[in-house]
Design an enzyme around this catalytic site. Sequence first.
Site, PDB file in Angstrom:
ATOM      1  N   CYS A 182       0.817  -1.223   0.000  1.00 19.21           N
ATOM      2  CA  CYS A 182       0.000   0.000   0.000  1.00 19.21           C
ATOM      3  C   CYS A 182       0.846   1.267   0.000  1.00 19.21           C
ATOM      4  CB  CYS A 182      -0.979   0.007   1.160  1.00 19.21           C
ATOM      5  SG  CYS A 182      -0.171   0.177   2.741  1.00 19.21           S
ATOM      6  N   TYR A 222      -1.035   4.325   7.406  1.00 21.61           N
ATOM      7  CA  TYR A 222      -0.147   3.140   7.464  1.00 21.61           C
ATOM      8  C   TYR A 222       0.953   3.265   6.402  1.00 21.61           C
ATOM      9  CZ  TYR A 222       0.989  -1.886   7.368  1.00 21.61           C
ATOM     10  OH  TYR A 222       1.619  -3.107   7.418  1.00 21.61           O
ATOM     11  N   LYS A 235       5.116   3.412   6.694  1.00 15.15           N
ATOM     12  CA  LYS A 235       5.966   2.402   6.038  1.00 15.15           C
ATOM     13  C   LYS A 235       6.949   3.065   5.065  1.00 15.15           C
ATOM     14  CE  LYS A 235       4.575  -1.369   7.996  1.00 15.15           C
ATOM     15  NZ  LYS A 235       5.519  -2.141   8.829  1.00 15.15           N
TER      16      LYS A 235
HETATM   17  O1  GFB Z   1      -7.894  -7.024   2.643  1.00 16.09           O
HETATM   18  P1  GFB Z   1      -8.503  -5.679   2.712  1.00 16.09           P
HETATM   19  O2  GFB Z   1      -9.137  -5.300   3.997  1.00 16.09           O
HETATM   20  O3  GFB Z   1      -7.431  -4.574   2.410  1.00 16.09           O
HETATM   21  O4  GFB Z   1      -9.631  -5.552   1.576  1.00 16.09           O
HETATM   22  P2  GFB Z   1      -6.789  -3.756   1.197  1.00 16.09           P
HETATM   23  C1  GFB Z   1      -9.401  -5.925   0.255  1.00 16.09           C
HETATM   24  C2  GFB Z   1     -10.688  -5.830  -0.535  1.00 16.09           C
HETATM   25  O5  GFB Z   1     -11.565  -6.867  -0.101  1.00 16.09           O
HETATM   26  C3  GFB Z   1     -11.450  -4.516  -0.404  1.00 16.09           C
HETATM   27  C4  GFB Z   1     -12.854  -6.325   0.128  1.00 16.09           C
HETATM   28  O6  GFB Z   1     -11.965  -4.146  -1.640  1.00 16.09           O
HETATM   29  C5  GFB Z   1     -12.581  -4.885   0.565  1.00 16.09           C
HETATM   30  O7  GFB Z   1     -13.733  -4.084   0.435  1.00 16.09           O
HETATM   31  N1  GFB Z   1     -13.597  -7.139   1.099  1.00 16.09           N
HETATM   32  C6  GFB Z   1     -14.691  -7.887   0.810  1.00 16.09           C
HETATM   33  C7  GFB Z   1     -13.349  -7.281   2.400  1.00 16.09           C
HETATM   34  N2  GFB Z   1     -15.170  -8.469   1.905  1.00 16.09           N
HETATM   35  C8  GFB Z   1     -14.354  -8.115   2.915  1.00 16.09           C
HETATM   36  C9  GFB Z   1     -14.354  -8.420   4.309  1.00 16.09           C
HETATM   37  O8  GFB Z   1     -15.215  -9.124   4.832  1.00 16.09           O
HETATM   38  N3  GFB Z   1     -13.318  -7.891   5.041  1.00 16.09           N
HETATM   39  C10 GFB Z   1     -12.344  -7.102   4.488  1.00 16.09           C
HETATM   40  N4  GFB Z   1     -11.363  -6.644   5.267  1.00 16.09           N
HETATM   41  N5  GFB Z   1     -12.363  -6.787   3.170  1.00 16.09           N
HETATM   42  C11 GFB Z   1      -5.152  -3.226   3.090  1.00 16.09           C
HETATM   43  C12 GFB Z   1      -4.634  -1.957   3.690  1.00 16.09           C
HETATM   44  O9  GFB Z   1      -5.847  -2.818   1.988  1.00 16.09           O
HETATM   45  O10 GFB Z   1      -4.150  -4.088   2.619  1.00 16.09           O
HETATM   46  C13 GFB Z   1      -3.476  -2.155   4.553  1.00 16.09           C
HETATM   47  O11 GFB Z   1      -5.699  -1.293   4.335  1.00 16.09           O
HETATM   48  C14 GFB Z   1      -2.477  -3.156   4.019  1.00 16.09           C
HETATM   49  O12 GFB Z   1      -2.850  -0.933   4.772  1.00 16.09           O
HETATM   50  C15 GFB Z   1      -3.132  -4.396   3.486  1.00 16.09           C
HETATM   51  O13 GFB Z   1      -1.687  -2.569   3.024  1.00 16.09           O
HETATM   52  C16 GFB Z   1      -2.168  -5.363   2.852  1.00 16.09           C
HETATM   53  O14 GFB Z   1      -6.032  -4.647   0.272  1.00 16.09           O
HETATM   54  O15 GFB Z   1      -7.800  -2.887   0.538  1.00 16.09           O
END
Ligand code: GFB
Length: 323
Positions: free
Chosen positions: A110, A137, A141
């Site tokens: 990210c 975040y 980093k």
């Molecule tokens: O994994 P995630 O939370 O992080 O979400 P990012 C990735 C995608 O999955 C987003 C979708 O488009 C979310 O809307 N999603 C679908 C969900 N269902 C769900 C669910 O139940 N839970 C979650 N959490 N997501 C993070 C960053 O970004 O990635 C951090 O916020 C870090 O800083 C990490 O870099 C690796 O990939 O969007």
Amino acid sequence: MNKDAKIFVAGHRGMVGSAIVRALISRGYENIITRSHLQLDLTRQSDVEDFFYAEKPEYVFLAAATVGGILANSTYPADFIYQNSQIQNNVIYSAHQFNVKKLLFLGSSCIYPRNCPQPMKEEYLLTGTLEKTNEAYAVSKISGIKMCQYFYFQYGDDFLSVMPTNLYGPNDNFDLETSHVMPALIRKFHEGRKQWEKKQKDITVTVWGTGTPLREFLHVNDMADACIFVMDKISSDYLYKNDVTHLNIGTGKDISIADLAEMIKNIVGFEGKICFDPGKPDGTPKKLLDVSRLTGLGWRCKIDLQEGIENTYRWFCKNIEPK
Ligand code: GFB
């Protein structure tokens, strides 16, 4: 690293730190130092200095961080920037003061601009505006990457950084509010399947966002393998003299969140329906790393997505939610 080298794994209870410890032990490293959060709060500068003074580690894997999924990142930006900046400032500076031979700082994909050309090459760092949901975040980093680079330039410290793509695997956080997408969907489909088995009909699992964002997923055992590879084989000299600030670690393949949901649904054996909640954020539209630099140096991931999810689901059933 010699097999008896003194190695400090910061963050050994987390998903990545614990995988690094497992990988080091399986390769015969015998002198691994760890501290739980209760024993050593890495946000406290003098405590960290006392620890480095007493232990004098030779190598440091800096895997300690406050992490979370899209909702946790956007809800608690102050905690994310403060805690991560404190941890890395204290550990990197103490590593410098107490002559650590080599330090590996772990970041995240990210750090790249939201609308970065894909796949994202190392040199795209600081070429555009960050994704808002994880800006705090990412800023911490990026500061860690630059700190390693500047300590090399000014003092010749062998400190370098690696940027993993989205990670998953054993010891992940499976809390539905604060976790990343992979553990969240494993838990949701598992719970959906249990309700289905109790003959409750019309069970639907809700996937946040539109399902269209593309993400790349790397099993944490591959990440640990790559970290040891870089620690052992790549020097700061090589990296910084080639004008590279860090190395990407990933698989080089991405998948839409909708397709990922289908895949997890099949592995878990859920037979109900999937619906999407566009009220929840999508985050960055696509996040795929260019991993050609690391593969050119001889490292490749070994665990494909199907096998990695099956492995993680088995771990979840055994350790978090026995059936
Ligand atoms: O994994 P995630 O939370 O992080 O979400 P990012 C990735 C995608 O999955 C987003 C979708 O488009 C979310 O809307 N999603 C679908 C969900 N269902 C769900 C669910 O139940 N839970 C979650 N959490 N997501 C993070 C960053 O970004 O990635 C951090 O916020 C870090 O800083 C990490 O870099 C690796 O990939 O969007």
